[in-house]
Design a protein around this motif. Structure first.
Motif, short mmCIF file in Angstrom:
data_model
loop_
_atom_site.label_atom_id
_atom_site.label_comp_id
_atom_site.label_asym_id
_atom_site.label_seq_id
_atom_site.Cartn_x
_atom_site.Cartn_y
_atom_site.Cartn_z
N GLY A 1 -6.58 -6.00 -7.23
CA GLY A 1 -7.33 -6.65 -8.29
C GLY A 1 -7.06 -6.08 -9.65
N ALA A 2 -6.91 -4.80 -9.81
CA ALA A 2 -6.71 -4.08 -11.05
C ALA A 2 -5.51 -4.64 -11.81
N PHE A 3 -4.46 -4.44 -10.89
CA PHE A 3 -3.17 -4.93 -11.48
C PHE A 3 -2.98 -6.33 -11.56
N GLY B 1 0.28 -2.53 -3.89
CA GLY B 1 -1.07 -2.77 -3.24
C GLY B 1 -0.86 -3.61 -1.98
N PHE B 2 -0.08 -4.91 -2.08
CA PHE B 2 -0.13 -5.69 -0.89
C PHE B 2 0.63 -5.00 0.15
N ALA B 3 1.45 -4.29 -0.08
CA ALA B 3 2.28 -3.82 0.96
C ALA B 3 1.35 -2.66 1.74
N VAL B 4 0.63 -2.12 1.18
CA VAL B 4 -0.39 -1.03 1.66
C VAL B 4 -1.31 -1.69 2.50
N LEU B 5 -1.81 -2.78 1.83
CA LEU B 5 -3.03 -3.56 2.39
C LEU B 5 -2.53 -4.48 3.74
N PHE B 6 -1.34 -4.79 3.53
CA PHE B 6 -1.11 -5.58 4.97
C PHE B 6 -0.40 -4.65 5.95
N SER B 7 -0.68 -3.24 5.66
CA SER B 7 -0.03 -2.16 6.65
C SER B 7 -1.19 -1.41 7.26
N ALA B 8 -2.19 -1.68 6.64
CA ALA B 8 -3.49 -0.90 6.73
C ALA B 8 -3.98 -1.04 8.31
N GLN B 9 -4.82 -0.12 8.86
CA GLN B 9 -5.29 -0.32 10.15
C GLN B 9 -6.69 0.15 10.22
N GLU B 10 -7.32 0.47 8.85
CA GLU B 10 -8.53 1.01 8.50
C GLU B 10 -9.10 0.15 7.35
N LEU B 11 -10.09 -0.02 7.49
CA LEU B 11 -10.95 -0.88 6.45
C LEU B 11 -11.00 0.02 5.01
N GLY C 1 -12.55 -8.26 -6.05
CA GLY C 1 -13.29 -8.79 -7.44
C GLY C 1 -13.53 -7.31 -8.18
N VAL C 2 -13.91 -6.22 -7.53
CA VAL C 2 -14.11 -5.07 -8.17
C VAL C 2 -12.92 -4.51 -9.22
N GLY C 3 -11.67 -4.56 -8.36
CA GLY C 3 -10.37 -4.23 -9.09
C GLY C 3 -10.23 -5.31 -10.12
N PHE C 4 -10.52 -6.32 -10.19
CA PHE C 4 -10.18 -7.33 -11.28
C PHE C 4 -10.95 -7.06 -12.29
N LEU C 5 -12.34 -6.45 -12.04
CA LEU C 5 -13.06 -6.52 -13.15
C LEU C 5 -12.59 -5.27 -14.00
N ALA C 6 -11.97 -3.87 -13.18
CA ALA C 6 -11.55 -2.80 -13.65
C ALA C 6 -10.25 -3.28 -14.68
N GLY C 7 -9.38 -4.23 -14.07
CA GLY C 7 -8.31 -4.45 -14.81
C GLY C 7 -8.58 -5.34 -15.95
N ALA C 8 -9.60 -6.20 -15.96
CA ALA C 8 -9.88 -6.97 -17.20
C ALA C 8 -10.39 -6.06 -18.27
N VAL C 9 -11.21 -4.93 -17.86
CA VAL C 9 -11.39 -4.12 -19.05
C VAL C 9 -10.29 -3.20 -19.56
N ALA C 10 -9.45 -2.78 -18.74
CA ALA C 10 -8.35 -1.86 -19.06
C ALA C 10 -7.26 -2.73 -19.90
N VAL C 11 -7.16 -4.05 -19.76
CA VAL C 11 -6.27 -4.59 -20.40
C VAL C 11 -6.42 -4.59 -22.05
N ILE D 1 -8.81 1.96 3.78
CA ILE D 1 -7.46 1.89 3.14
C ILE D 1 -7.22 0.50 2.60
N ALA D 2 -7.64 -0.63 3.41
CA ALA D 2 -7.30 -1.86 3.03
C ALA D 2 -8.40 -2.02 1.64
N MET D 3 -9.59 -1.46 1.47
CA MET D 3 -10.31 -1.68 0.38
C MET D 3 -9.89 -0.81 -0.76
N ILE D 4 -9.19 0.13 -0.67
CA ILE D 4 -8.54 0.86 -1.80
C ILE D 4 -7.58 0.13 -2.27
N ALA D 5 -6.71 -0.39 -1.28
CA ALA D 5 -5.56 -1.10 -1.80
C ALA D 5 -5.94 -2.38 -2.36
#
Length: 392
Positions: free
Chosen positions: A298-300, A277-287, A245-255, A289-293
């Motif tokens: 969300g932004a893109f 982002g999805f590739a990194v998220l579904f490879s993550a083992q730490e929360l 959701g945070v990423g989606f908000l950032a992307g909405a502002v950037a567009v 990294i998953a949150m950054i992805a």
């Protein structure tokens, strides 16, 4: 911009009322029936009207005064939600379907009406950016707030709030002026489909949008089991969803700042960013990294949705825009259903990792195809459009 402020206010209030029920309705249905299947049907019921009625709703939107269509849709949805007060599972199913019918009419009317209100220049990018940012904030606030109110105040109070939100929206839209520049079409669905077929941008974006949304739905359906299995549980999944959701908000502002970049560049870059982002998220083992992805996704992802919508609103004849928007909404519903079914099926048949990476690869391939096939549009708005905006 006075009229847009009324439109934005009504949309924001009604959207918040709807998202208050995103958690509450399935939870209430589960409490009534004790059935996971019955609960899942409440979600499936939301997609049926878009699949069955979407294109025909576009015909009505283009034939009638869109301002009145939106007011009527809001009043209809208020009445539909009120049916849930009957309290039986059957009444809830009927109400969910009826509310979705109103949304199928309202959404293409709103998408076609906004450029008639703000013009097709830079103000259109700002308007769509505001709407997307509002969506992101409501998605962050609405479900948890609805869950809290369900416990503290009860299901009936939430129903009352949603009914009131639709009525507030209807009043806000009624305060706007009818746009004399907004033509209403006299032809039917065939003419709308012909206009869509003749518009190269729409013809190109339609399959690309379907592929992206299907892959995105598949990945979204896999997120909960992945989070529970790899990140630690449902609490961690909730944190990842908040990051989205945070990423989606950032992307909405950037567009809004991407007007001077060609659509094919914006879209290809955003889809590649989403796939990565999805590739990194579904490879993550730490929360962490998953949150950054998730923020990146969300932004893109936000840019991927908003930028083509803005471009279509600029280049399509407003007389046919309701029908064109309705076809895209129907494809969105179909793609979401397909992705939500195929993604988990592949995960169970092969592996979750294979399904996730496959969907990410499909998203990346779609981006590369779009980089070649999407027409060269969405450069800086023409000066005439900017001048029209200043007088709106």
């Amino acid at each position: 911009m006075r009229d847009f402020r009324f439109l934005w206010t009504g949309r924001a209030v009604s959207l918040l009322g709807s998202w208050l029920l995103v958690v509450a309705v399935p939870a209430h249905m589960y409490a009534l029936t004790g059935s996971v299947f019955a609960t899942g049907l409440t979600l499936a019921a939301e997609y049926l009207p878009a699949l069955l009625l979407g294109p025909m709703a576009g015909v009505l939107v283009d034939r009638w005064d869109r301002r009145r269509v939106m007011i009527a849709a809001d009043v209809f949805r208020a009445g539909a939600v009120a049916v849930m007060l009957i309290g039986t599972p059957a009444a809830i199913y009927v109400a969910v379907i009826a509310e979705s019918v109103g949304a199928v009419v309202f959404r293409p009317a709103a998408q076609a009406h906004v450029p008639a209100v703000v013009g097709t220049g830079r103000a259109l990018s700002s308007a769509n950016s505001w709407n997307a940012a509002t969506d992101a904030v409501v998605r962050l606030v609405g479900p948890p707030l609805g869950g809290v109110l369900l416990v503290w105040a009860g299901f009936e109070v939430l129903i009352g709030l949603d009914v009131a939100s639709y009525l507030v929206s209807a009043v806000a839209i009624a305060c706007t002026r009818r746009r004399s520049s907004e033509k209403t079409g006299r032809s039917g669905l065939k003419a709308g489909l012909k206009a869509l077929g003749e518009l190269k941008l729409a013809r190109t974006l339609l399959p690309l949008t379907g592929v992206f949304l299907a892959a995105n739905a598949a990945l979204s359906a896999l997120l909960v089991p992945f989070g529970v299995r790899n990140l630690g549980g449902s609490t961690q999944v909730g944190m990842v969803l908040s990051a989205l959701g945070v990423g989606f908000l950032a992307g909405a502002v950037a567009v809004r700042w991407l007007d001077r970049v060609q659509l094919r560049t914006v879209l290809a870059g955003a889809q590649l960013g989403t796939a990565g982002g999805f590739a990194v998220l579904f490879s993550a083992q730490e929360l962490g990294i998953a949150m950054i992805a998730a923020v990146v996704i969300g932004a893109f992802g936000s840019i991927t949705v908003v930028a083509p919508q803005t471009a279509l609103q600029r280049v399509a004849d407003n007389e046919y825009l309701g029908r064109i928007s309705a076809v895209f909404l129907a494809v969105e519903a179909l793609a979401t259903l397909i992705g939500a079914i195929v993604g988990p099926w592949v995960a169970e048949s092969v592996s979750l990792s294979f399904a996730a990476m496959g969907a990410a690869v499909i998203t990346a391939v779609g981006a590369l195809v779009g980089a070649v096939t999407v027409p060269r549009v969405m450069l800086a708005p023409k000066r005439s459009n900017e001048q029209a905006d200043s007088h709106a």
